[in-house]
Each structure stands twice: as structure tokens, then as C-alpha cells.
Design an enzyme around this catalytic site. Structure first.
Site, PDB file in Angstrom:
ATOM      1  N   ASP A   1     -52.904 -52.710 -63.010  1.00 32.64           N
ATOM      2  CA  ASP A   1     -54.315 -52.944 -62.777  1.00 32.64           C
ATOM      3  C   ASP A   1     -55.352 -51.845 -63.259  1.00 32.64           C
ATOM      4  OD1 ASP A   1     -53.415 -52.024 -60.180  1.00 32.64           O
ATOM      5  OD2 ASP A   1     -55.062 -52.984 -59.311  1.00 32.64           O
ATOM      6  N   HIS A   2     -54.356 -50.924 -63.533  1.00 30.60           N
ATOM      7  CA  HIS A   2     -55.416 -49.360 -63.819  1.00 30.60           C
ATOM      8  C   HIS A   2     -55.218 -48.917 -65.332  1.00 30.60           C
ATOM      9  CE1 HIS A   2     -57.248 -48.710 -59.562  1.00 30.60           C
ATOM     10  NE2 HIS A   2     -56.463 -49.566 -59.585  1.00 30.60           N
TER      11      HIS A   2
ATOM     12  N   ASP B   1     -57.032 -45.373 -56.471  1.00 32.12           N
ATOM     13  CA  ASP B   1     -57.003 -46.283 -55.110  1.00 32.12           C
ATOM     14  C   ASP B   1     -56.402 -45.248 -54.191  1.00 32.12           C
ATOM     15  OD1 ASP B   1     -57.277 -48.429 -56.664  1.00 32.12           O
ATOM     16  OD2 ASP B   1     -55.143 -48.901 -56.658  1.00 32.12           O
TER      17      ASP B   1
END
Lengths: 301, 301
Positions: free
Chosen positions: B64-65, B210
Site C-alpha cells: 500500500d506504499h 507507518d
């Protein structure tokens, strides 16, 4: 047989156009064909249940046909998938996906099976009781396969009353449905056609993207119900087809006509053109039953 | 300083929520920070010129990054990019991107430079005349860095009339702007503050996603103007923070307060929550200047 177009444009994803991805529903099975970036979002938008997809077929390893796959494989994990997932695609696809999962320390918790393709001849990838899937080797800049999905014939429908009246024991009903002749009570052979009806005709779907105009394809897709054939360009840009190994709408229609298919669906459009109608017009000159793929469009055949 | 949020949700892309990606504009430079799947489409949607992006910073190698990066790198090629592109990210990113390009036989025609990160200590990644970028090592399940963008002070503004009136030769103007004292016509030292004004205050931006709650971060981001700190959860789910190495809105706000930043932006929300307002309410109890990231939102500071 239902075909849902998730994306049908060439090159890069844009705000209004998605790269190649589509879902074929055949005899209750859902197959994902190609998986450009954004495919998982389009699956959601089209309300297709992720858990029903057990086989993914990737034509070739250009980004617009498979850069959505790493994300989809990861999302299956996050959704708690347990069923095995089968990915059919060119050699290299396993290394790519496993490297990306390894870097993220994100191994799947479901069985992930890769079926890597290297053959330049057609081969059968999947045999199910209801259907078969095989490759259609294509002519593109890198190793590429189309895919042919063919239903197997269903059983004949038995007129039970007629069979009983004709004096056939129910032990023979299964054979009748399979199209075999059976004896009546007196041991006399009964033609199965007397008490059964032909099964509904089988359906078939051929996905051909990306490819240059390729006459060798014609016998392999002869008489299919639906042919999806790429038409990146119009004939006015046909000089670009050879260097890029793509086809024009005219060429796609010529293949459809020569192969005597029932329906042609065009797709993989270059975004250089202002209107898709131009593709429809051009192809329809050569082949009548021409349809336009569009993102989000559903075809029922 | 302008921050455009392209995506600010955790886990998988969905129809209404994009994974992490944002563009920071600082002193005329555009930096892309993280690149979840779909980032190139969000760049288009937000009308950000692809050619202005020369540096991409990837925090860590969870999908997701960075699953949008292969597509973006390929699209740069299709757009005819010629300028070098610099990608800063964890070790392994070069192998991943080059493998995907190799499989598609799609090498870039522009210079692609990878700057792979392995250090667990902060390091400077980029020094430009106007600003510096350095890492903020974070505490996540895999090797992860945040990024600190700091403007360098601009020159002091010179009151030319006052300087002339004070009898300073124009040959000394440059030194005055640099904050140095200079002689007047009689050779007597003039305090530069007499004829110059302080430059506008410098801006700074810290991207922290994160990460689990991490007090070691506080001195490194002390007094920054804007802190983007992930808040995957609310404090009601804080028990999930340790196993997943994420933070709650409360924890993000505590970091912001202890680091005495000017503004806190929350993001990387879990999609389990019905409303983002819950994050705002929770964080605001601990830190007043709390803002919510939202896809497509633009912050000018």
C-alpha cells in the site's frame, strides 16, 4: 456466459480509462483475465466477489496487463482468503510476485500456485468437468498468449416419461443422457435421440490481446461465439501496428470474419482517439457483429 | 509549502479510498512521498505535472506504499521523460523495479537512479541549495523510514535605499543579505540588521508513516511546522497497535504535542471506522492544531 470489462485501454491508467482486465463467468466459474493497475478497485466497483476468483490468466508481462496483480494477491490475504489461487502467465511472473511479497514480508496465508508458460504452441491450461482453457500464442513484442475458454457439452435432456413409456429401465437413464443407445425391456436397442433432446449449444470465448494481425490465429479460434481482439489503432495508423505489434480495428474485424466467429468485441484502444465510435464504424465495414468493450460494460452471451 | 494528499488510507485501495501517496511542494520542488497502487491516476486527477517530479521517497515496501511505483516509472517512459528520476527507498526496491521492467522488456529511456536505504540512524538523502531531506527511522513491522523536509533559510531582505543612505557600497550588498556586517565608506562597521530584515521563517515537514508510537522520534521532529503522523486506529483499538506496529490518533497527537510541532495531519486510517471525525475528535483532546488528511485535499502552510 458473462463478460465484465474492468479495463480495455492500452498503455497507462488514466482517470477515465483503465488498463486491461476482464472477468469471464462461464458455467459458474469466474476467471480474471489480465490484471492492469487498479484491477482490484474495478472488481469492487463492479461488485465481483473476490473469493469467487480461483484462476487468473495473464497474457504477457507488460505493465498495463499485470501491474495490478501484486496488489490483488496481497488483498486476497488481507481478506482472509483460504482457497488456493492459480496464476497462469509467462515465465517470470512467479519470481516477480514472490519477490514483491518477500520484500514486504507479506507471504500469502492461502496456497498460491503459479503455472508458468513458455510454449509457443497452444497448450491446455485447465480442464474442468464443465470447460477447458487453453492458450492462443500471439504475436507481440514480448512472449504473449491469448486464452481460449471452451465449455464442454452438457448432457442431453432426458424425457423421463417418454423413456418409461418406451420401456427403458431407469438404470439406463444416465447412458441416454450421455448420448448412448440402450436396450428396452425386451432387449431391443433404442436410439437415444428418441427420448432425449440435444443439449444447449456450448459457448466459447477467445481473448486475444495484445497481438499484431496474425492469420495463424484463425484456425484456432474458428467458430467461437465471442472473440475479444485488440484494436489499439485505426487503419489510418496501421503503419504503427508492425513496430508496436498491435492491430487495427480493420485487422481485428478481418480475423473475426475469417474465423467465422459469432461476435467480435474490440478493445485495448489507444487513447489518442477522441471517440470509440470510430473503431466500431471501421470494424463494422468488415464484420457485422462488432461490439465495443468499455470499462464497466457487461456482455451476456 | 503545499501538501497534496493523493491517498491516505491503510491496507488496500478501494473505490473511495486510496492507499498512501502524497506530493510535497517546497521551494518550487515537487516530491512524491510513497506511491500506493493508483498513484499515477491520482496525480492526473489532481493535475500534478508528472515531469516536475524528480525525486520519489518510499517509506517501506508494503504494497500500500509502493505498488504504484512500477506503473509510474513505466508511464514516465511512455510520456517521453528525459530528466533523471531519483528513487529513495529501502534496499530491495531496485531489484523489484528492475525485475518488472526487465520482464516487460520496458527499460526506461531516462536515467533512473536508485538510492537504497539500510541505515537505522537518520541520514541526509538530498541537499539542495533551498532545502534538505533526511530520514526519520520508524518502528514498523519491516524496515521503514519517515522523511523530514527542511527548508534552508532564505537570504535576508535588503533595504537598498537605507543601505545607500548609510553609505554602504553595493559591492557589500550580497554579504548583508547573508547576514554579515560590512564597512561603510569611512570603514566603520555597520550591523547588517540596521539595513536588512529577517528572512521569512523556514518551513519544515515531517512524514511519519507507518510507525508504532515512538518517543525516539520526538527530538528529531522537534518544532517542525507540519507533522504527518499515521493514525491507523483509534485508542479503542490501541491493543492492535503493538502487534501491527501502527499508532492511534491519541498516540499521534501525543507525539505532536511532545515535539511541539505547529500542525498535525492525521492519516493512514483503517477503513473499519465509519467517520474520520472520530480521529479528529480523539487527537484534538491532546493536540489542538489537528487536521485530517483526505484523498485529494490540499494543505497550504
Amino acid at each position: 456466459m458473462r463478460l465484465t470489462i474492468l479495463g480495455c485501454y492500452s498503455a497507462t491508467p488514466r482517470t477515465m480509462t483503465n488498463p486491461s482486465a476482464q472477468v469471464l463467468e462461464m458455467r459458474g466459474h469466474l476467471f480474471l483475465i489480465d490484471c492492469g493497475e487498479g484491477t482490484q478497485v474495478e472488481l469492487r466497483r463492479n461488485k465481483i466477489k473476490f473469493s469467487r476468483i480461483n484462476h487468473i490468466f495473464i497474457s504477457h508481462l507488460h505493465g498495463d496487463h499485470f501491474f495490478g496483480l501484486p496488489g490483488l494477491v496481497s488483498t486476497f490475504r488481507l481478506l482472509g482468503r483460504e482457497n488456493p489461487l492459480h496464476i497462469h502467465g509467462p515465465k517470470g511472473i512467479k519470481e516477480a510476485i514472490t519477490l514483491l511479497l518477500k520484500l514486504g514480508d507479506s507471504w500469502t496465508n492461502y496456497p498460491l500456485h503459479f503455472h508458468e508458460l513458455t510454449s509457443k504452441d497452444p497448450e491446455t491450461l485447465l480442464k474442468l468437468p464443465e470447460l477447458e482453457v487453453s492458450t492462443l500464442p500471439l504475436d507481440h513484442r514480448i512472449y504473449t498468449n491469448g486464452f481460449l475458454f471452451k465449455e464442454k457439452p452438457k448432457e442431453r435432456s432426458l424425457d423421463v416419461e417418454a423413456a418409461r413409456a418406451r420401456g427403458i429401465d431407469r438404470a439406463y437413464f444416465r447412458k441416454l443422457k450421455q448420448g448412448l443407445n440402450v436396450p428396452d425391456r425386451e432387449g431391443k436397442e433404442v436410439d437415444h435421440r428418441e427420448v432425449t433432446l440435444d443439449p444447449p449449444p456450448t459457448k466459447s470465448y477467445a481473448y486475444c490481446s495484445d497481438t499484431a494481425y496474425m492469420e495463424a490465429l484463425i484456425p484456432q479460434i474458428k467458430g467461437v461465439d465471442v472473440l475479444y481482439h485488440e484494436s489499439t489503432f485505426l487503419k489510418s495508423e496501421e503503419h504503427l501496428c508492425e513496430p508496436t505489434k498491435h492491430s487495427s480495428a480493420r485487422q481485428a474485424a478481418s480475423i473475426a470474419k475469417a474465423a467465422e466467429v459469432n461476435h467480435l468485441i474490440l478493445g485495448h484502444y489507444s487513447t489518442r482517439y477522441k471517440s470509440l465510435e470510430l473503431f466500431q464504424e471501421e470494424a463494422s465495414e468488415y464484420f457485422g457483429q462488432t461490439h465495443l468493450a468499455e470499462d464497466g460494460k457487461v456482455f451476456d452471451f
